[in-house]
Motif scaffolding. Sequence first.
Motif, mmCIF file in Angstrom:
data_model
loop_
_atom_site.group_PDB
_atom_site.id
_atom_site.type_symbol
_atom_site.label_atom_id
_atom_site.label_comp_id
_atom_site.label_asym_id
_atom_site.label_seq_id
_atom_site.Cartn_x
_atom_site.Cartn_y
_atom_site.Cartn_z
ATOM 1 N N THR A 168 -15.388 14.636 -11.209
ATOM 2 C CA THR A 168 -14.322 14.595 -11.756
ATOM 3 C C THR A 168 -12.955 14.673 -11.158
ATOM 4 O OG1 THR A 168 -14.258 17.012 -12.182
ATOM 5 C CG2 THR A 168 -15.353 15.539 -13.577
ATOM 6 N N LYS A 169 -11.974 14.173 -11.623
ATOM 7 C CA LYS A 169 -10.633 14.060 -10.913
ATOM 8 C C LYS A 169 -10.319 15.443 -10.703
ATOM 9 C CE LYS A 169 -6.597 11.454 -11.097
ATOM 10 N NZ LYS A 169 -5.482 10.548 -12.032
ATOM 11 N N VAL A 170 -9.716 15.921 -9.414
ATOM 12 C CA VAL A 170 -9.635 17.233 -9.101
ATOM 13 C C VAL A 170 -8.329 16.902 -8.205
ATOM 14 C CG1 VAL A 170 -9.982 19.254 -7.881
ATOM 15 C CG2 VAL A 170 -11.530 18.031 -9.108
ATOM 16 N N GLY A 171 -7.091 17.409 -8.468
ATOM 17 C CA GLY A 171 -5.919 17.458 -7.726
ATOM 18 C C GLY A 171 -6.110 18.006 -6.478
ATOM 19 N N ARG A 172 -5.262 17.475 -5.323
ATOM 20 C CA ARG A 172 -5.784 17.900 -3.992
ATOM 21 C C ARG A 172 -5.069 19.365 -3.732
ATOM 22 N NH1 ARG A 172 -8.433 14.640 -0.384
ATOM 23 N NH2 ARG A 172 -7.053 14.845 1.179
ATOM 24 N N ASN A 173 -4.210 19.878 -4.459
ATOM 25 C CA ASN A 173 -3.735 21.319 -4.563
ATOM 26 C C ASN A 173 -4.413 22.192 -5.527
ATOM 27 O OD1 ASN A 173 -1.772 21.056 -2.798
ATOM 28 N ND2 ASN A 173 -0.266 20.007 -4.104
ATOM 29 N N VAL A 180 -24.750 24.459 -1.427
ATOM 30 C CA VAL A 180 -24.523 23.663 -2.596
ATOM 31 C C VAL A 180 -23.946 22.251 -2.280
ATOM 32 C CG1 VAL A 180 -24.199 23.355 -5.110
ATOM 33 C CG2 VAL A 180 -24.935 25.700 -4.310
ATOM 34 N N PRO A 181 -24.489 21.298 -2.363
ATOM 35 C CA PRO A 181 -23.848 19.911 -2.177
ATOM 36 C C PRO A 181 -22.648 19.755 -3.265
ATOM 37 C CG PRO A 181 -25.958 19.479 -2.718
ATOM 38 C CD PRO A 181 -25.992 20.978 -2.769
ATOM 39 N N VAL A 182 -21.436 19.513 -2.977
ATOM 40 C CA VAL A 182 -20.311 19.227 -4.152
ATOM 41 C C VAL A 182 -19.784 17.886 -3.895
ATOM 42 C CG1 VAL A 182 -18.348 20.065 -5.299
ATOM 43 C CG2 VAL A 182 -20.038 21.730 -3.979
ATOM 44 N N HIS A 183 -19.985 17.048 -4.990
ATOM 45 C CA HIS A 183 -19.200 15.872 -4.906
ATOM 46 C C HIS A 183 -17.885 15.989 -6.036
ATOM 47 C CE1 HIS A 183 -21.934 13.816 -2.473
ATOM 48 N NE2 HIS A 183 -22.887 14.199 -3.165
ATOM 49 N N ASN A 184 -17.044 15.149 -5.759
ATOM 50 C CA ASN A 184 -15.851 15.249 -6.496
ATOM 51 C C ASN A 184 -16.184 14.251 -7.924
ATOM 52 O OD1 ASN A 184 -13.289 15.520 -7.883
ATOM 53 N ND2 ASN A 184 -12.335 14.179 -6.557
ATOM 54 N N LEU A 238 0.622 -1.137 -0.052
ATOM 55 C CA LEU A 238 -0.032 0.221 0.001
ATOM 56 C C LEU A 238 0.852 1.324 0.028
ATOM 57 C CD1 LEU A 238 -2.805 -0.955 2.779
ATOM 58 C CD2 LEU A 238 -2.940 -0.941 0.120
ATOM 59 N N ALA A 239 1.756 1.196 0.839
ATOM 60 C CA ALA A 239 2.892 2.286 0.963
ATOM 61 C C ALA A 239 3.305 2.773 -0.635
ATOM 62 C CB ALA A 239 3.968 2.136 1.910
ATOM 63 N N CYS A 240 3.769 1.610 -1.296
ATOM 64 C CA CYS A 240 4.381 2.029 -2.347
ATOM 65 C C CYS A 240 3.318 2.561 -3.681
ATOM 66 C CB CYS A 240 4.855 0.417 -3.118
ATOM 67 S SG CYS A 240 6.342 -0.300 -2.357
ATOM 68 N N LEU A 241 2.051 2.614 -3.224
ATOM 69 C CA LEU A 241 0.907 3.148 -4.164
ATOM 70 C C LEU A 241 1.039 4.852 -3.925
ATOM 71 C CD1 LEU A 241 -1.779 0.422 -4.060
ATOM 72 C CD2 LEU A 241 -0.242 0.709 -5.736
ATOM 73 N N LEU A 242 1.716 5.310 -3.131
ATOM 74 C CA LEU A 242 1.512 6.593 -2.441
ATOM 75 C C LEU A 242 2.028 7.535 -3.819
ATOM 76 C CD1 LEU A 242 2.432 6.516 1.261
ATOM 77 C CD2 LEU A 242 -0.080 7.208 0.070
ATOM 78 N N ASP A 243 2.639 7.330 -4.759
ATOM 79 C CA ASP A 243 3.390 8.121 -5.814
ATOM 80 C C ASP A 243 2.273 8.024 -7.194
ATOM 81 O OD1 ASP A 243 4.415 5.662 -6.221
ATOM 82 O OD2 ASP A 243 6.237 6.461 -6.311
ATOM 83 N N ARG A 244 1.416 7.068 -6.870
ATOM 84 C CA ARG A 244 0.420 6.953 -8.123
ATOM 85 C C ARG A 244 -0.335 8.345 -8.228
ATOM 86 N NH1 ARG A 244 -0.804 1.456 -10.189
ATOM 87 N NH2 ARG A 244 1.047 0.218 -9.386
ATOM 88 N N ASP A 245 -0.778 8.559 -9.665
ATOM 89 C CA ASP A 245 -1.562 9.555 -9.987
ATOM 90 C C ASP A 245 -2.765 9.342 -10.069
ATOM 91 O OD1 ASP A 245 -2.064 12.172 -10.663
ATOM 92 O OD2 ASP A 245 -1.509 11.824 -12.904
ATOM 93 N N ASP A 246 -3.502 8.889 -8.712
ATOM 94 C CA ASP A 246 -4.942 8.635 -9.054
ATOM 95 C C ASP A 246 -5.635 8.890 -7.784
ATOM 96 O OD1 ASP A 246 -7.476 7.200 -8.857
ATOM 97 O OD2 ASP A 246 -7.071 5.601 -9.991
ATOM 98 N N ASP A 247 -6.249 9.946 -7.575
ATOM 99 C CA ASP A 247 -6.753 10.388 -6.310
ATOM 100 C C ASP A 247 -7.682 9.538 -5.591
ATOM 101 O OD1 ASP A 247 -5.185 12.526 -6.338
ATOM 102 O OD2 ASP A 247 -6.543 14.101 -6.458
ATOM 103 N N VAL A 248 -8.420 8.873 -6.455
ATOM 104 C CA VAL A 248 -9.576 7.877 -5.778
ATOM 105 C C VAL A 248 -8.926 6.799 -5.148
ATOM 106 C CG1 VAL A 248 -11.232 6.214 -6.122
ATOM 107 C CG2 VAL A 248 -11.344 8.594 -7.387
ATOM 108 N N LEU A 249 -7.925 6.143 -5.697
ATOM 109 C CA LEU A 249 -6.929 5.067 -5.238
ATOM 110 C C LEU A 249 -6.137 5.700 -4.047
ATOM 111 C CD1 LEU A 249 -5.392 2.320 -5.393
ATOM 112 C CD2 LEU A 249 -3.769 3.425 -7.005
ATOM 113 N N LEU A 250 -5.730 6.797 -4.065
ATOM 114 C CA LEU A 250 -4.705 7.375 -3.126
ATOM 115 C C LEU A 250 -5.637 7.619 -1.843
ATOM 116 C CD1 LEU A 250 -2.458 9.978 -5.035
ATOM 117 C CD2 LEU A 250 -1.689 7.656 -3.896
ATOM 118 N N ASP A 251 -6.739 7.985 -1.947
ATOM 119 C CA ASP A 251 -7.627 8.066 -0.795
ATOM 120 C C ASP A 251 -8.099 7.011 -0.225
ATOM 121 O OD1 ASP A 251 -8.247 10.843 -0.801
ATOM 122 O OD2 ASP A 251 -9.880 10.707 -2.117
#
Length: 387
Positions: A365-370, A359-363, A207-220
């Motif tokens: 689409t993919k949005v970067g954390r920054n 207004v309720p907001v859901h993510n 799991l730790a090795c996945l932390l540099d993946r570019d997928d916010d759903v996976l990273l969450d």
Amino acid sequence: MNFIERIKPHLISDDVLIQEVVLHAIHDFPYLSEENVNALVKEAFHNKEKQLSILVYIANHPLNEEAIQILIHSIPGMDKSKTHLAIDLLNQIEPKLALKYKPDLENYMNADKWALYELLANGTKEMVYAEYQKLVNTLDRAVEFQHDAFVKAKQVAAWMVTKGWVTEREIEAVIQAELKEPSFSFDGILNVYMIGRLKLEQFIPTLACLLDRDDDVLLDEVSVALIRFQSDEVVKEVKPYLLKDESIIFAASVVENIKSDLAVEALREAYHQVEEEDSQDLLIEALCHQFSEQALPEIREHMEKEYFSGLVDIEQAVYSYFAILGLEHPDLEEWRKVAMERELDFRSGSEQGKMLQSVPVHNETKVGRNDPCPCGSGKKYKKCCGK
């Protein structure tokens, strides 16, 4: 004194700044007691100024019957623009508990949700597995991220874990297959979620090795799974990722929520090694949320700087840290003033701030954390709808 003992006197605070920081600190921490969750639910309806923050920040914590009864009693009197926050909490309760209160909850959930609860509570293993596969297929084929389908899929996965229908060998096979692909499917992401639910420690390095993946759903889901272990083994494996620009946000979140001396030491060491202002601010915020005096030298040093990145509300975090630990600092009042002005400006000084509250907001689409939050608040996504 452990983390919970330190924050408990401030869990419900008259100081809105301290209240916000404590809520932020417990948002991803997985072991808040039912007693504390119930106290926060009561406070949300006793003090309407806190309602928005409390309902957002307790979304990751399970509700017991007392909390459900409070919500049932209180939702009819809520501001209509905020009822979705309470209903979102109800939409995540355990299936059998939902069915027990169906007469009171029926109007707050659609027919598909009730059908899912009926299936989980009364369906066979084969029927539940078929629903799981159906949801995974929907998620994988969709052009955009389907938030509601993902929530349902996690509920099904959690039920499969509860019933003992998922084995370590099956999870191992899925994860090994996913690691060979350029990106994780939703089945892979949901297996990461199940690893956390089962606390399968042998997967910590993976799991730790996945932390540099570019997928916010996976990273969450990786972050949530790692935090659930509350283990120094997690700290050891995640520590290198605190030093990488592409992984520091999620790595800092993980180590921040492992409440141990080793976690504090890892954050302190990383602070002295990173150079970017964004990274330093993130690490100081993480140290503040540990509420440990071991972090005092780095926090003092950081606040001597003239400029901060703006990624986090650093004055609010540091002011609350000193106030909760009962520590003195000559700039304490100045930090409180700056933080309060920012809070008041956000709450009532702009139409965008008002829009966020209504207004309720859901993510979807993919949005970067920054990245700027898509709701238009002007805050970073990490500090707004991405909380």
